[in-house]
Design an enzyme around this catalytic site. Structure first.
Site, PDB file in Angstrom:
ATOM      1  N   GLU A 190       0.822  -4.836  -8.880  1.00 12.58           N
ATOM      2  CA  GLU A 190       0.277  -4.024  -9.958  1.00 12.58           C
ATOM      3  C   GLU A 190       1.252  -3.497 -10.747  1.00 12.58           C
ATOM      4  O   GLU A 190       2.412  -3.024 -10.143  1.00 12.58           O
ATOM      5  CB  GLU A 190      -0.326  -2.640  -9.069  1.00 12.58           C
TER       6      GLU A 190
ATOM      7  N   GLU B  81      -4.144   1.174 -15.403  1.00 12.14           N
ATOM      8  CA  GLU B  81      -3.989   2.777 -14.991  1.00 12.14           C
ATOM      9  C   GLU B  81      -3.421   3.309 -16.312  1.00 12.14           C
ATOM     10  O   GLU B  81      -3.727   4.342 -16.972  1.00 12.14           O
ATOM     11  CB  GLU B  81      -3.343   3.127 -13.905  1.00 12.14           C
TER      12      GLU B  81
ATOM     13  N   ASP C 169      -9.150   3.028 -16.001  1.00 10.87           N
ATOM     14  CA  ASP C 169      -8.982   4.341 -15.706  1.00 10.87           C
ATOM     15  C   ASP C 169     -10.068   5.141 -16.071  1.00 10.87           C
ATOM     16  O   ASP C 169     -10.567   5.038 -17.428  1.00 10.87           O
ATOM     17  CB  ASP C 169      -7.787   4.712 -16.223  1.00 10.87           C
TER      18      ASP C 169
ATOM     19  N   HIS D 231      -8.430   2.505 -11.226  1.00  8.89           N
ATOM     20  CA  HIS D 231      -7.257   3.060 -10.601  1.00  8.89           C
ATOM     21  C   HIS D 231      -7.772   4.649 -10.496  1.00  8.89           C
ATOM     22  O   HIS D 231      -8.553   5.238 -11.127  1.00  8.89           O
ATOM     23  CB  HIS D 231      -6.242   3.430 -11.845  1.00  8.89           C
TER      24      HIS D 231
ATOM     25  N   ASP E 105       2.677  -2.175  -5.359  1.00  7.11           N
ATOM     26  CA  ASP E 105       2.547  -1.281  -6.849  1.00  7.11           C
ATOM     27  C   ASP E 105       4.026  -1.110  -7.210  1.00  7.11           C
ATOM     28  O   ASP E 105       4.621  -0.385  -6.525  1.00  7.11           O
ATOM     29  CB  ASP E 105       1.491  -0.324  -6.806  1.00  7.11           C
TER      30      ASP E 105
ATOM     31  N   LYS F  27       3.471   1.470  -2.561  1.00  7.11           N
ATOM     32  CA  LYS F  27       4.385   1.469  -3.593  1.00  7.11           C
ATOM     33  C   LYS F  27       5.962   0.788  -3.161  1.00  7.11           C
ATOM     34  O   LYS F  27       6.367   1.015  -2.318  1.00  7.11           O
ATOM     35  CB  LYS F  27       4.578   2.973  -3.795  1.00  7.11           C
TER      36      LYS F  27
END
Length: 452
Positions: free
Chosen positions: A279, A308, A331, A358, A253, A223
């Site tokens: 992402e 997602e 998702d 996701h 992400d 992240k």
């Protein structure tokens, strides 16, 4: 068997796990989520029950439960056989066609999250009556039966039922061999996000990365988006652990924190770490923005992924047709359950975009292991990777399992999200006094923080 079973009632439960306490799931947009399930149980006049859920991160989970209570009555007192098989596409449209409920969507937001829980509960129930896992139910369908599961309204400019039928027929050669690989648990390689949460300290991140390398993972997601300097330091630690040019792949992400220009400039600063993709670089609804980011980062070898927070097949259609993404991240429950996911699998295959679901949430790996297996066995015939987070699996009757870097293909009947009764009681919100964790003194740290 299904002709003898009638859906008689339903239960919805608000289940929340206090993951905000240790920052599990933390990212640049969502600093302290409590992984939660808006849960739907379909009861029948038999011993079978169907279990479905939608993932949220805490507050508002009760709104989804309330929406489930509006949707589920639309299938009560109906025989299961009238809902599934060649009737599936009609059932899906029936569930989305109450005009008053549709007004608070349509086919998006809280009402669509609830739809995912109800639809997935029907799939779970049906699969149990057939004594098959959901992926095998779909794998055993003919191409025509697969196509009948889908409501093609709004997407025929991207793919028609006839095109879908021809696509599935063309994938039949080699299908039995792919099923054999699935049965040997070699269909779905896993990637891990468990080491990369933004709230984790650098030492913890490093140790977790080393552990996941030792477990055989080759794909790792970190992240980013809090601070450029912090991100450079964390990504250097990640590359020091996993290395370069050795087959190990890094993804990043941002969870929607940037504008389009910010995303482009920020990612240029991180090009030295050679991420496969960024992402959610910007708003999940911004198709043109994703296209701009993708075009700008292409010279640096950085792709764009999203999905997602993608609301439905219509938004995915636009992302795919416009060439806005390199990776399609379906998702399992933000869209309207298995049926709508099948539509996106077909569109992604037509536009040659890989499916990388996701799975960063409670119950999502349990769901998506089926979806990735369906994509490989039935639709694309190509292996992709599937996200895995190593949290909260102990609360499920049949949890997902990773071994040697692969998902172990689920073989138990159903859709794998049946939660243990003890877990539901312990973490039901607000729950019973003396039973639910949310009534305890420990919970005050979270509950009192909500009032600020």
């Amino acid at each position: 068997m299904t002709s003898e079973i009638r859906i008689t009632s339903f239960t919805t439960r608000d289940v929340r796990f206090p993951t905000s306490l240790d920052k599990t799931g933390s990212d640049a947009m969502n600093a302290a989520g409590d992984y939660s399930a808006a849960y739907c149980i379909l009861h029948t006049d038999s011993s079978y029950t169907g279990h479905g859920m939608t993932f949220t991160i805490g507050r508002g989970n009760d709104l989804v439960c309330a929406a489930i209570s509006h949707l589920a009555p639309r299938i009560l007192n109906l025989p299961l056989s009238s809902l599934v098989g060649t009737n599936w596409g009609k059932t899906w449209r029936h569930l989305t066609s109450d005009s008053q409920l549709r007004w608070i969507g349509p086919e998006k937001g809280v009402i669509h999250l609830a739809l995912g829980a109800v639809v997935n509960a029907i799939w779970d129930l049906w699969a149990k009556t057939l004594n098959k896992p959901v992926w095998k139910v779909v794998a055993d369908m003919s191409p025509a039966e697969f196509v009948a599961c889908i409501d093609f309204r709004y997407i025929t400019d991207a793919i028609t039922p006839q095109e879908a039928l021809e696509m599935l027929e063309s994938s039949l050669p080699g299908k039995q061999e792919r099923i054999k690989e699935a049965l040997e648990s070699k269909a779905v390689p896993a990637y891990t996000t468990s080491a990369g949460w933004l709230g984790y300290g650098e030492e913890k991140m490093k140790n977790l990365l080393e552990e996941t390398v030792a477990k055989g993972y080759s794909y790792f997601k970190i992240k980013i988006g809090g601070s450029l300097e912090d991100d450079k330091r964390r990504l250097k630690i990640a590359r020091d652990v996993i290395g370069y040019d050795n087959g190990r792949v890094l993804m990043v992400d941002a969870n929607q924190v940037w504008s389009v220009p910010e995303a482009i400039e920020y990612m240029k600063e991180l090009k030295e770490f050679k991420p496969w993709f960024i992402e959610e670089p910007t708003s999940p609804d911004d198709i043109l923005g994703h296209k701009a980011v993708r075009d700008a980062l292409k010279p640096y070898g950085i792709g764009v992924a999203t999905g997602e927070m993608c609301q439905n097949r219509v938004v995915f259609k636009q992302l795919l047709m416009s060439g806005a993404i390199d990776v399609c991240q379906i998702d399992a429950c933000r869209m309207g359950g298995v049926n709508e996911v099948l539509a996106v699998l077909l569109m992604a295959n037509k536009f040659k975009i890989p499916i990388v679901p996701h799975s960063g949430g409670v119950g999502l790996p349990e769901y998506t292991q089926h979806l990735s297996t369906i994509d490989y066995v039935v639709v694309s015939g190509k292996r992709s990777v599937l996200e895995y987070v190593d949290h909260l699996h102990e609360h499920f009757v049949n949890p997902s399992v990773i071994r040697d870097g692969y998902y172990q293909t689920p073989m138990e009947a159903g859709y794998s999200v049946e939660m243990k009764e003890g877990s539901m009681k312990k973490f039901e919100f607000p729950g019973e006094e003396g039973v639910s964790w949310w009534r305890s003194d420990e919970a005050r740290v979270i509950l009192e923080g909500e009032k600020i």
